[in-house]
Scaffold this motif. Structure first.
Motif, PDB file in Angstrom:
ATOM      1  N   ARG A 247       0.846  -1.194   0.000  1.00  0.00           N
ATOM      2  CA  ARG A 247       0.000   0.000   0.000  1.00  0.00           C
ATOM      3  C   ARG A 247       0.879   1.241   0.000  1.00  0.00           C
ATOM      4  O   ARG A 247       1.854   1.321   0.746  1.00  0.00           O
ATOM      5  CB  ARG A 247      -0.925   0.017   1.223  1.00  0.00           C
ATOM      6  CG  ARG A 247      -1.937   1.164   1.188  1.00  0.00           C
ATOM      7  CD  ARG A 247      -3.027   0.985   2.202  1.00  0.00           C
ATOM      8  NE  ARG A 247      -2.544   1.170   3.570  1.00  0.00           N
ATOM      9  CZ  ARG A 247      -3.310   1.569   4.590  1.00  0.00           C
ATOM     10  NH1 ARG A 247      -4.599   1.788   4.402  1.00  0.00           N
ATOM     11  NH2 ARG A 247      -2.797   1.707   5.782  1.00  0.00           N
ATOM     12  N   MET A 257      -2.940   3.942  -2.938  1.00  0.00           N
ATOM     13  CA  MET A 257      -2.791   2.956  -4.004  1.00  0.00           C
ATOM     14  C   MET A 257      -2.440   1.621  -3.358  1.00  0.00           C
ATOM     15  O   MET A 257      -1.597   1.572  -2.469  1.00  0.00           O
ATOM     16  CB  MET A 257      -1.676   3.370  -4.979  1.00  0.00           C
ATOM     17  CG  MET A 257      -1.956   4.635  -5.755  1.00  0.00           C
ATOM     18  SD  MET A 257      -0.608   5.068  -6.927  1.00  0.00           S
ATOM     19  CE  MET A 257       0.591   5.789  -5.803  1.00  0.00           C
ATOM     20  N   SER A 258      -3.048   0.554  -3.798  1.00  0.00           N
ATOM     21  CA  SER A 258      -2.766  -0.745  -3.190  1.00  0.00           C
ATOM     22  C   SER A 258      -2.778  -1.838  -4.247  1.00  0.00           C
ATOM     23  O   SER A 258      -3.361  -1.692  -5.324  1.00  0.00           O
ATOM     24  CB  SER A 258      -3.790  -1.067  -2.092  1.00  0.00           C
ATOM     25  OG  SER A 258      -5.106  -1.067  -2.620  1.00  0.00           O
ATOM     26  N   GLY A 259      -2.108  -2.932  -3.924  1.00  0.00           N
ATOM     27  CA  GLY A 259      -2.031  -4.072  -4.826  1.00  0.00           C
ATOM     28  C   GLY A 259      -1.106  -5.115  -4.252  1.00  0.00           C
ATOM     29  O   GLY A 259      -0.699  -5.035  -3.081  1.00  0.00           O
ATOM     30  N   ALA A 267       5.696  -4.671  -7.051  1.00  0.00           N
ATOM     31  CA  ALA A 267       4.300  -4.256  -7.187  1.00  0.00           C
ATOM     32  C   ALA A 267       4.232  -3.006  -8.045  1.00  0.00           C
ATOM     33  O   ALA A 267       4.961  -2.041  -7.790  1.00  0.00           O
ATOM     34  CB  ALA A 267       3.681  -3.995  -5.823  1.00  0.00           C
ATOM     35  N   GLN A 268       3.366  -3.017  -9.053  1.00  0.00           N
ATOM     36  CA  GLN A 268       3.134  -1.860  -9.904  1.00  0.00           C
ATOM     37  C   GLN A 268       1.755  -1.305  -9.596  1.00  0.00           C
ATOM     38  O   GLN A 268       0.747  -1.973  -9.815  1.00  0.00           O
ATOM     39  CB  GLN A 268       3.230  -2.250 -11.384  1.00  0.00           C
ATOM     40  CG  GLN A 268       4.559  -2.855 -11.805  1.00  0.00           C
ATOM     41  CD  GLN A 268       5.667  -1.816 -11.946  1.00  0.00           C
ATOM     42  OE1 GLN A 268       5.453  -0.627 -11.725  1.00  0.00           O
ATOM     43  NE2 GLN A 268       6.864  -2.265 -12.316  1.00  0.00           N
ATOM     44  N   LEU A 269       1.717  -0.077  -9.081  1.00  0.00           N
ATOM     45  CA  LEU A 269       0.468   0.529  -8.650  1.00  0.00           C
ATOM     46  C   LEU A 269       0.250   1.833  -9.394  1.00  0.00           C
ATOM     47  O   LEU A 269       1.204   2.508  -9.787  1.00  0.00           O
ATOM     48  CB  LEU A 269       0.494   0.812  -7.144  1.00  0.00           C
ATOM     49  CG  LEU A 269       0.994  -0.319  -6.229  1.00  0.00           C
ATOM     50  CD1 LEU A 269       1.055   0.160  -4.787  1.00  0.00           C
ATOM     51  CD2 LEU A 269       0.095  -1.536  -6.347  1.00  0.00           C
ATOM     52  N   SER A 270      -1.012   2.215  -9.577  1.00  0.00           N
ATOM     53  CA  SER A 270      -1.304   3.494 -10.207  1.00  0.00           C
ATOM     54  C   SER A 270      -2.681   3.981  -9.789  1.00  0.00           C
ATOM     55  O   SER A 270      -3.530   3.197  -9.344  1.00  0.00           O
ATOM     56  CB  SER A 270      -1.229   3.386 -11.732  1.00  0.00           C
ATOM     57  OG  SER A 270      -2.224   2.507 -12.226  1.00  0.00           O
TER      58      SER A 270
END
Length: 513
Positions: A247, A257-259, A267-270
Motif C-alpha cells: 500500500r 494505491m494498493s495491490g 508491485a506496480q500501482l497506479s
C-alpha cells in the motif's frame, strides 16, 4: 540532427548483457529514516601502503599480526604469548571522525593513495524475524568489509551506496566492523586514474546499520507518469516478497494505491492524479509525504511530482518551456581544507550560493553522483539537477569489466534517487573521445537509463571540433551519440584553455553538423 541544447556548460561493438544481469546490492531507499543506528563518529585507522593486511610477501594469506580485521585483543594475545608477532593493534591506532576523507586525518596523508583500514565497535541485538545490513553511502574507491573478523563483502566504486547483509555475522552485544578502503584508481576502473580534481580517498559519506523485517521494502519509486496518473513501483526483498500486499499512501492528497507484489517481488500501482495536486517546480518546490507499507515494514519519503519532456528544441517542465540557468558543482564544502565532509548545512550553503547568489535554477553535479543529502536538499530548495556517473576521459571502453562497472554505478545512482523531483537529467559521460568502442559503451548506458527511468531526460557532455574557415575559428559538434540523447551539452573552453585571447572569442562561430 536536431540540437536540443539546454545549456552550454564549462566545466560494430555488440553489447548483449541484459540490465537485469547487472549485479546490484539492495538499494535500501531512505536508509537514513530506517530503524538501526548511525555508525558515523570515532573510528581508528591504520595505513597499509604495502597491503600486508591482505596478503603476505609471497602472496600467501595475511599472517597473524597483520590482519587488521581479526576480532581479537592484541593486548590479551601478547600477554598470553609474549613471542606473538603483532605489527598492528587497531585498538591503539590513531582515531578519526567519520565520514571524512583521510587527507584530514593527518597532513602526511594529503597525497596518499593506497589501502587504509578503519575499525570501530558497536552494540547490536537482533530480534527474531529481523535482518541487518551495513549500508555505506560512499567509500572511495574499493571497500572490503569485515564483521567480527569475517568477510561481509566487497564493493568497487567511490560515489554510489552499497549494502551488505550481516544478519548471520552479528553477535548479541558488542560487534566489531573493519573496512579496508583502497583509493588506488584502476586502469579499467570507473573513473579512470587521470583527473584534475580531488577524488578524496576514505569513507566519505555516512554509514549505518539498518534493521529490517525478514521481508522489507527495498525501494519505492513514486512519480507522476507521462499520462498524468500517479504511479508507484515498489520492490520488496525477502523470502515472502511474492504476493505480498503493498500500500502506498500520500496523505496530503488523500490518495491510497494498493495491490500485490508479483512473483519477482515488485508491485506496480497506479491511480488518477487528484485535482488538487501541486506540481513541483523551482518556483514552487512542493513535496508530499509518502508512506509505503508492506507487511511489517513501513517506509517514508518526501516526494515531488512533475513531468519532463523534450519538444523540438525546448525542454518542458510540467508542459511549459524551462531555460536552465546554472553552474557545475564539485562535492566540496566551503573552507580552506575541504575533506568531503558534506553535511546538510554544508550542502545548503553550496546550493544557496548557486540559487540565490547566482540566480540559478539548475546545477550540474559534476562529475560523479553527489551525496543523498545534496539531492534531497535540491528537492526542497527548488533546483533542477544534472546527475552524472564518473565516465570521463580515458575510460577503458573496450573492457567488458569496465562496462559492467559503469552500468552498475548508473543503475545504483538511478535507483537511489528516482524519487528526487529535482533530478531532470541523467548524464552518462563527460568529455569522452569518439570511437566505435566508446560509442557502443555509451549507447548501452543510454539504453539502461531509458529502461530504468522514463520520466527524465538522458544527456552527456560532449566534445566539440574546431577548424579555421575564412580565417575565423569554427566550432562544431560531430558526435554520433548526439542522436541517442534527449539533451545535448557541449563543454567548450574558448578563452580559458587554448591560445585564444579573450578579445578573439566573439569571432568564434558555431555550426551544427
Amino acid at each position: 540532427m536536431v540540437w536540443r541544447l539546454a545549456a552550454l556548460l564549462a566545466c560494430a561493438w555488440a553489447i548483449t548483457v541484459p540490465l537485469a544481469a547487472i549485479a546490484s546490492t539492495p538499494t535500501l531507499t531512505r536508509a537514513d529514516l530506517r530503524a538501526g543506528q548511525d555508525l558515523s563518529g570515532r573510528w581508528t585507522y591504520s595505513i597499509d601502503p604495502y597491503r600486508d593486511g591482505l596478503a603476505g610477501f609471497h602472496r600467501e594469506p595475511a599472517g597473524e599480526g597483520h590482519r587488521r580485521f581479526d576480532d581479537t585483543s592484541v593486548d590479551a594475545v601478547t600477554r598470553a604469548r609474549p613471542n606473538a608477532l603483532y605489527e598492528y593493534d587497531m585498538e591503539r591506532s590513531p582515531a578519526a571522525t567519520l565520514p571524512q576523507a583521510w587527507l584530514a586525518h593527518d597532513p602526511a596523508l594529503r597525497h596518499y593513495q593506497g589501502l587504509m583500514w578503519y575499525q570501530r565497535r558497536f552494540d547490536a541485538a537482533l530480534k527474531p524475524g529481523q535482518r541487518a545490513f551495513l549500508r555505506f553511502e560512499a567509500v572511495n574507491y574499493t571497500a572490503r568489509v569485515f564483521v567480527n573478523g569475517k568477510a561481509a563483502g566487497e564493493h568497487e566504486g567511490g560515489f554510489t551506496p552499497f549494502s551488505l547483509e550481516v544478519t548471520d555475522l552479528l553477535k548479541s552485544g558488542s560487534n566489531q566492523v573493519t573496512v579496508g578502503v583502497d583509493s588506488t584508481p584502476l586502469a579499467d576502473g570507473v573513473p579512470p586514474p587521470v583527473t584534475d580534481w580531488e577524488n578524496y580517498g576514505g569513507i566519505t559519506r555516512p554509514m549505518r546499520l539498518v534493521i529490517t523485517p525478514t521481508t522489507f521494502v527495498d525501494e519505492a519509486w513514486v512519480r507522476l507518469s507521462k499520462d498524468g496518473s500517479l504511479a508507484a513501483t515498489v520492490t520488496l526483498d525477502g523470502a515472502e516478497a511474492a504476493g505480498r500486499e503493498v500500500r502506498v499512501r500520500v496523505p496530503g492528497l488523500d490518495l491510497v494505491m494498493s495491490g500485490k507484489a508479483g512473483a519477482d517481488g515488485v508491485a506496480q500501482l497506479s491511480a488518477a492524479a487528484p485535482k488538487g495536486l501541486v506540481r513541483w517546480s523551482p518556483e514552487q518546490p512542493k513535496l508530499y509525504d509518502v508512506v509505503v507499507e508492506a507487511g511489517e515494514d513501513r517506509l517514508t519519503d518526501r516526494v515531488g511530482f512533475r513531468t519532463l519532456e523534450v519538444r523540438g528544441g525546448e525542454i518542458l517542465l510540467n508542459g511549459k518551456p524551462v531555460f536552465l540557468r546554472g553552474i557545475c558543482l564539485h562535492e566540496e564544502e566551503f573552507g580552506e581544507n575541504p575533506a568531503r565532509t558534506i553535511t546538510e548545512a554544508g550542502a545548503r550553503a553550496l546550493l544557496t550560493e548557486a540559487r540565490d547568489g547566482l540566480n540559478a535554477n539548475f546545477v550540474r553535479l559534476a562529475h560523479y553522483p553527489h551525496s543523498e543529502i545534496t539531492t534531497r536538499l535540491a528537492d526542497e530548495m527548488g533546483l533542477l539537477v544534472w546527475s552524472e556517473i564518473p565516465v570521463y576521459w580515458l575510460v577503458d571502453f573496450k573492457s567488458p569489466r569496465t562496462l559492467a562497472l559503469a552500468r552498475g554505478m548508473l543503475a545504483d545512482n538511478i535507483r537511489r534517487d528516482r524519487n528526487r523531483a529535482s533530478i531532470a537529467l541523467w548524464s552518462v559521460a563527460n568529455e569522452t573521445p569518439v570511437g566505435e568502442p566508446r560509442n557502443a559503451f555509451l549507447s548501452q548506458l543510454v539504453d539502461d537509463v531509458k529502461a530504468l527511468d522514463d520520466t527524465r531526460l538522458v544527456t552527456a557532455a560532449l566534445l566539440s571540433e574546431r577548424k579555421t574557415v575564412d580565417g575565423h575559428p569554427e566550432m562544431s559538434l560531430a558526435d554520433p551519440l548526439a542522436d541517442r540523447l534527449d539533451v545535448l551539452a557541449v563543454n567548450t573552453y574558448n578563452g580559458w584553455y587554448g591560445n585564444d585571447p579573450l578579445d578573439a572569442v566573439p569571432a568564434i562561430s558555431w555550426k551544427k553538423t
